[in-house]
Design an enzyme around this catalytic site. Structure first.
Site, short mmCIF file in Angstrom:
data_model
loop_
_atom_site.label_atom_id
_atom_site.label_comp_id
_atom_site.label_asym_id
_atom_site.label_seq_id
_atom_site.Cartn_x
_atom_site.Cartn_y
_atom_site.Cartn_z
N HIS A 103 1.52 8.03 5.64
CA HIS A 103 2.15 6.72 5.58
C HIS A 103 3.51 6.73 6.27
CE1 HIS A 103 2.31 2.70 3.79
NE2 HIS A 103 3.60 2.91 3.61
N HIS A 148 -0.54 -3.45 2.51
CA HIS A 148 -0.34 -3.02 1.13
C HIS A 148 -1.71 -2.93 0.47
CE1 HIS A 148 3.27 -2.75 -1.77
NE2 HIS A 148 3.32 -1.83 -0.86
#
Lengths: 735, 220
Positions: A47, A93
């Protein structure tokens, strides 16, 4: 807690391989302690480090004369003239939204807003791109309801309009929904803020909410596949407070109007760790932080927890010396925490103190530059051959099923839960090709669109990548905007699988090609990998968010028919391209053949022609053709205008192909018959395929007399009713 | 016409209100931060929409007890025309300046859309320029717009002409489809729909303008 023994199990729990751990030991010249291990693990997570994607991302075009800031900062910045800039980014998300849909989606909106106002912009529009599993999957309804409520709950309170987006359903998202949120903001070109820290001794300031234990290891969670027990990860999902965010926006913008800020960065994924490391790394300096000074929401927090917390609504700043008091007053006015938590050093290290002791000391360079970069092996997706796609007997039913089905029905149930008008500049509301928001106090406007067709990306990643970029470009064009740049959110499965990596590489190749051909660079973006549950990946979904500008917002087109008796003009040639079409999937239940080809030269030629018609005031009704083809576009325009339409389609194509083919680079225009005739001539002279196919009027959707003949009331009802009925469990009740 | 727009932490329609007031009345309003409660004398006070104090506790409850509202209550009771839109309406009911309460929408969803409503009483400061029974389109954007009061209060409001606007269909479960009410004296109006969002064709219509012109024509 730093006494905790570092074992191979602990290393694995942190999502690090043993090779990566060896790399850390080598970089530090010693074994890390527990806090340091935590910090390395988040900084080197997929990430934060983009370790599987960096190599390929470098190949994307990121420059144009109007690009002020490309990828690498919090958001991309483009020049929109008159000393103004549009600042935007899209971010995923996905993992948190699947585990806890309301908070996952809400904090997704909060995070992307911060990325944009960190750079000095006032956010003016939110968009989103949502993917859910099949409608009758037991979780779909719950996830959709929660995500929509979360997006609304956050955006509505903050007072930034949510002006549009897209929502689709596909079984591949059953265990991995996608929630991609985009924010667009406006700033003056001479008031843009960056994150590079500078000035040894300058104060490092923490503002916003207090730090709690929420969201610890969110970034690590987002870098792993899901399994059955992923719901146990609920505590890693952050909790948002849009009220604090609203105060934070106002306080930051107020401070930004002064000259006190040297650098500013929001605390997003990996919180205090990534923000301080980013700022120090970009500035080539060291940071010393005194963790006792971090405003804390809970008692007895440890350095490990403070550094890894993903508590929301927090920012880190470097101020000019002597400006602390003035800045503090602004934050006190807005009732937000303000704390000087450290200073810049010349050591090049991130040094952490707690209780008077040094509890962590790591070379900043090693956290960023020594992060592994993988050129993961891949196999290109095999090319599909073109296939013959069968006709259906009952065209009326096929049209009603498509227009009144999950993928093309009205999304009103969703966007009515978003305040899409606050700030008083939304001049094209959700439901059209692109949202249009005026640049406050000017005649200019921004046109914004989010798109991707994952079916195409799966069938042919290169073609799908091209198409995603081209479709946002076309949507912005269809309202009269000049497309300028894009942001992206690259959602894929597990990059350690060669076929998934092949999809990733292919999509990027197509995207890059389209960006170059359309002068439409990528200025920001985000990569979300490991969207898999128990080894089953999502369709490749490189969501694109495009931004364009309109010089004169009075010259704008919408999809709704305006009047009876107007001629319908089809721009662009229709080919027999039903492979991987919505018709094929939804009506025939098949997925085969090559998707439509994207000819970028044609795309540009046809689009520039259409945009000029809108800009010079000849046309105010326009719609691009995409999912569902010509008939779906006609239905949209008729329903939006409440006016029927009658067209005749001739030529060599079978009728079902003429109606449902998803050939690219096509637009429908409705105009006064004389204007239409002029347009036809102009197009012909320009060598653009053009045809006047019928006229608006009446109360039915009709094609070739009665080949298709549906009362508008029935069509509009099917279109409007599907989603509210689905959400009320009146249909697909098994789910 | 000198106007003040009160700004609370979490107000988010304050700028929209200011833009509308300036566009229509020609004068920039005074923006009053909630801590600056000792603000100068004005002809008109607006409480804008938004989520003051994050809607924590109950919508409008915290703002209603703020220092600046003590001042607003005093001036409104002295007769200064006062308008509360959306969250402003919630604040007005929480202070008791207007009767009743605004509960969560009956379907529990936030709703943002254009709604049709009728002008029920044109004999107020705020509605003079509308025609009696005129149907107008104004957007709503709220989660808690479901107006509630007991039957006696509702009867009194309707009997005394204190219902200014009614929705033409059920939008949020409001009793008797009430969209906006005034106090008995007629100088305070609270309404859920946002007239400041409907002041030019580019925004979808101009039906909100007459509310501001009514005020301006009365006050000038």
């Amino acid at each position: 807690m730093n006494d905790i023994q570092i074992t191979p199990e602990l290393v694995a729990e942190h999502g690090l391989t043993s090779e990566e751990y060896e790399r850390i030991v080598k970089a530090m010249g010693r074994e890390p302690n527990y806090t340091e291990l935590g910090i390395y693990s988040v900084m080197w997570s997929e990430h934060c480090s983009y370790k599987s994607s960096r190599f390929h991302l470098k190949k994307l075009p990121t420059e144009a004369p109007w690009v002020i800031q490309g990828p690498g900062e919090n958001a991309g910045v483009i020049d929109i003239g008159d000393g103004q800039a549009a600042i935007f980014k899209m971010e995923s998300h996905n993992h948190p939204s699947y585990i806890e849909p309301y908070q996952g989606a809400a904090t997704g909106v909060g995070g992307i807003l911060r990325d944009v106002f960190t750079m000095g912009a006032r956010p003016v529009a939110n968009m989103n791109a949502l993917r859910f599993g099949e409608p009758d999957h037991p979780k779909t309804r719950h996830l959709l309801a929660g995500v929509v409520e979360g997006i609304g709950g956050y955006g509505n309170c903050v007072g930034v309009p949510t002006v549009g987006g897209e929502t689709n359903f596909d079984p591949s998202y059953n265990g991995n929904i996608l929630v991609n949120a985009m924010t667009v903001g406006l700033a003056d070109t001479d008031k843009i803020f960056y994150c590079a820290a500078a000035g040894v001794g300058n104060p490092v300031v923490y503002v916003g909410s207090k730090t709690g234990r929420d969201g610890i290891h969110g970034a690590t969670m987002a870098s792993a596949e899901f399994t059955e027990d992923s719901e146990e990860k609920r505590p890693t999902v952050q909790v948002g407070d849009p009220f604090t965010e609203k105060l934070l926006i106002e306080a930051c913008l107020e401070l930004m109007a002064t000259d006190a800020i040297i650098a500013i960065q929001d605390m997003g994924a990996a919180g205090l760790t990534s923000s301080s490391v980013e700022m120090a790394s970009k500035g080539g300096v060291g940071f010393e932080l005194d963790l006792d000074k971090v405003p804390q929401r809970e008692e007895n927090m440890l350095p490990y927890e403070m550094m890894l917390s993903e508590s929301q609504e927090r920012m880190l700043m470097v101020l000019k010396p002597g400006r602390e008091e003035m800045a503090q007053k602004i934050f006190e006015k807005w009732e937000l925490d303000f704390a000087v938590i450290g200073h810049i050093t010349d050591t090049g290290n991130l040094t952490l103190k707690f209780g008077g002791e040094v509890v962590g000391d790591m070379p900043i360079n090693s956290l960023v530059e020594d992060a592994p970069e993988y050129e993961r092996p891949y196999v290109p997706t095999p090319k599909r051959e073109a296939v013959d796609v069968a006709p259906v007997n009952d065209l009326n039913k096929a049209v009603l099923d498509l227009v009144g089905g999950p993928n093309l029905c009205s999304r009103r149930w969703i966007w009515e839960q978003y305040d899409h008008m606050v700030m008083g500049d939304t001049i094209q509301r959700p439901g059209g090709d692109a949202a249009v928001v005026r640049v406050h106090g000017t005649d200019k406007a921004l046109a914004i669109s989010t798109d991707v067709t994952p079916r195409y990306c799966y069938a042919d990643p290169v073609e799908g990548g091209r198409q995603a970029v081209a479709e946002t470009w076309r949507n912005i064009t269809a309202v009269g905007g000049t497309p300028l740049a894009i942001t992206n959110c690259l959602n894929f499965g597990n990059p350690e699988r060669k076929d998934i990596m092949g999809q990733f590489v292919g999509c990027l190749e197509g995207m890059g090609e389209a960006c170059r051909a359309l002068d439409y660079p990528i200025v920001s973006g985000n990569v979300s990998l490991y969207n898999e549950t128990n080894g089953s990946g999502i369709l490749p979904t490189p969501a694109i968010g495009g931004v364009g500008v309109m010089k004169n917002s009075d010259r704008m087109a919408t999809i709704a028919f305006k009047d009876e008796g107007e001629a319908i003009v089809l721009i662009g040639e229709t080919k027999n391209e039903l492979g991987a079409s919505l018709y094929q999937r939804e009506i025939l239940g098949e997925d085969a053949g090559a998707p439509p080809h994207v000819d970028l030269a044609l795309e540009r030629r046809n689009g520039d022609f259409v945009r000029a018609l809108i800009e010079n005031g000849q046309v105010t009704t326009c719609h691009d053709l995409s999912d569902g083809g010509l008939i779906a576009a006609l239905a949209d325009m008729a329903i939006a205008g409440g006016i029927g339409v009658n067209v005749a389609v001739d030529g060599d194509l079978p009728l079902h192909a003429a109606l449902f083919s998803e050939t690219q680079a096509r637009y429908l225009i409705a105009a006064d018959t004389e204007v239409a005739e002029t347009i036809r001539k102009e197009a012909k002279d320009a060598g653009i395929p053009v045809e006047i196919i019928g006229a608006t009027g009446g109360d039915r959707l009709r094609v070739n007399n009665d080949a298709v003949d549906i009362p508008m009331s029935e069509l509009a009802k099917a279109h409007t009713d599907w989603m509210p009925k689905f959400m009320a469990k009146e249909i697909l009740t098994t789910g | 016409m000198k106007s003040a727009v009160i700004v609370f932490p979490g107000s988010n329609c304050d700028r929209d209100m200011a833009v509308a007031l300036e566009k229509i009345t020609g004068t920039k309003p005074l923006m009053v931060w909630h801590q600056d409660y000792d603000f100068e004398t004005v002809d008109f006070i607006a409480l804008p929409g938004g989520f003051s104090y994050g809607d924590y506790l109950r919508c409008g409850a915290m703002s209603a007890r703020s220092h600046v509202m003590k001042e607003v209550i005093k001036r409104a009771n002295d007769g200064v025309p006062t308008l509360g839109i959306c969250n402003g309406f919630q604040i007005l009911t929480e202070t008791g300046l207007l009767p009743g309460a605004l509960m969560r929408n009956a379907n529990l969803h936030f709703v943002c859309k254009d709604v049709a409503m009728t002008v029920e009483n044109t004999d107020t400061l705020f509605t003079k320029d509308y025609a009696g029974g005129e149907e107008i389109i104004i957007p709503v954007a709220h989660h808690d717009g479901n107006y509630f009061a007991d039957d006696d209060t509702l009867d009194r409001l309707e009997g005394e002409g204190q219902v200014a606007f009614k929705y033409t269909s059920d939008i949020n479960g409001a009793q008797r489809q009430i969209a906006g009410i005034t106090n008995a004296r007629g100088n305070i109006l609270g309404m859920m729909p946002h007239p400041e969002r409907m002041i030019e064709p580019a925004l979808g219509g101009s039906d909100g303008r007459k509310l501001f012109t009514s005020l301006m024509n009365t006050l000038n």
